[in-house]
Design an enzyme around this catalytic site. Structure first.
Site, mmCIF file in Angstrom:
data_model
loop_
_atom_site.group_PDB
_atom_site.id
_atom_site.type_symbol
_atom_site.label_atom_id
_atom_site.label_comp_id
_atom_site.label_asym_id
_atom_site.label_seq_id
_atom_site.Cartn_x
_atom_site.Cartn_y
_atom_site.Cartn_z
ATOM 1 N NE ARG A 13 -32.453 -15.872 37.051
ATOM 2 C CZ ARG A 13 -33.133 -16.041 35.935
ATOM 3 N NH1 ARG A 13 -32.487 -15.972 34.774
ATOM 4 N NH2 ARG A 13 -34.422 -16.283 35.955
ATOM 5 C CD GLU A 45 -29.712 -8.872 35.639
ATOM 6 O OE1 GLU A 45 -30.960 -8.893 35.496
ATOM 7 O OE2 GLU A 45 -28.977 -9.771 35.228
ATOM 8 C CG HIS A 94 -31.916 -10.513 32.277
ATOM 9 N ND1 HIS A 94 -31.832 -10.734 33.641
ATOM 10 C CD2 HIS A 94 -32.344 -11.691 31.743
ATOM 11 C CE1 HIS A 94 -32.183 -11.980 33.911
ATOM 12 N NE2 HIS A 94 -32.502 -12.570 32.778
#
Length: 324
Positions: A232, A261, A280
């Site tokens: 994360r 993000e 991601h």
């Protein structure tokens, strides 16, 4: 009468069909529509959206939530538990594909794959490259894995058996299997940072792990070391990482996650040749994302029936049902 379920992420057709055999399904595409639809819902399924207590205040009949992810930091778990809402996730089906992504970041960062591919594409390859474009070996180096859970253990297997790497790890508990099969050695975080050539972060985001890696930790790493983060974003103090990369405190970074993000287009990370940045994609393969959606649907169906025995984040919610 079938329970009403709200899906807030597109689902494969066969998963939609499976759900509709058991529930009345409503599909939405934004937070506002989700909040409105929760008013009469008993279940919800989706991912990549912050779920706040305020959103649940208008959902008095909600009993189960199924996230299509292994991480659940988008949820206030104590609040869900207080409301009697079971939360399920998909921890097993994405292990191997995510470990593949982590190792691809190791290889790409070490061998400067993205940087040199762009260099070739720009027409710069006129003769044999010189030392200024050389990378660094992966074979036989030391990997330090911070968090040896499912994905961390799969990463250790790739490193030890595939690349004959020395494996160091930090974890709340020892991992006897990894120690026996891969020669992994449990050490303190300080020791791992000082000795590892590749520091790989595989911890969930919690209050304890937020900014686990900051300026002080980066300074403890080898100048030749590479930081890999596919856990994360907020586990790393991004401002401190940018400074460390600028100053040559560490060699480089391979990142699949970021503090914010999508990563802003003006992020200094994007201008750094010693950074590999991915959007991601940890589990983003056709096969794995399909398996995750199916797992999440199965979790939700069982949770609504009170029969879910695995993949529960807060199993105490269903314990009274189990006792009946």
């Amino acid at each position: 009468m079938k329970p009403l379920v709200v899906a807030y992420k597109p689902l494969p057709d066969d998963v939609v069909a499976e759900l509709r055999e058991h529930v009345e399904l409503v599909q939405v595409d934004n937070a506002a529509a989700l909040t409105k639809s929760l008013a009469n819902a008993e279940g919800a399924i989706g991912a990549s959206l912050k779920i706040t207590p305020q959103m649940l205040d208008s959902a008095p009949t909600l009993r189960a939530w199924s996230t299509i992810s292994v991480g659940y930091d988008n949820f206030d778990v104590p609040d869900l538990t207080r409301r009697g809402i079971a939360l399920a996730h998909t921890p097993d089906v994405l292990t191997e594909s995510t470990a593949d992504t982590v190792f691809s970041l190791i290889l790409a960062s070490a061998r400067r794959v993205v940087e040199l591919a762009e260099w070739v594409r720009a027409g710069n390859w006129q003769r044999s490259i010189g030392p200024e474009l050389y990378g660094t070996d992966v074979q036989g180096k030391t990997i330090g894995i911070v968090g040896l859970g499912r994905i961390g253990a799969a990463l250790a297997r790739r490193a030890a058996l595939g690349f004959r790497m020395r494996v160091l790890y930090t974890n709340r508990h020892p991992h006897p299997e990894a120690e026996a099969q891969y020669g992994a050695r449990r050490v303190t975080l300080d020791t791992l940072l000082a000795e590892a050539d590749f520091v790989c972060l595989q911890v969930p985001l919690t209050p304890e792990t937020q900014h686990l890696i900051g300026a002080a930790e980066l300074a403890k790493m080898k100048r030749s070391a590479i930081l890999i983060n596919a856990s994360r974003g907020p586990v790393v103090d991004e401002a401190a990482l940018i400074q460390a990369l600028r100053n040559g405190t560490i060699r480089g970074a391979g990142l699949d996650v970021f503090e914010h993000e999508p990563l802003p287009a003006d992020s200094p990370l994007l201008a750094m040749k010693n950074v590999v940045a991915l959007p991601h994609i940890g589990s983003a393969t056709h096969e794995t994302r399909h398996a995750m959606a199916r797992c999440a649907a199965d979790n939700l169906i069982k949770a609504l029936a009170g029969t879910l025995r695995e993949n529960l984040v807060n199993p105490q919610v269903l314990e009274p049902a189990r006792a009946q």
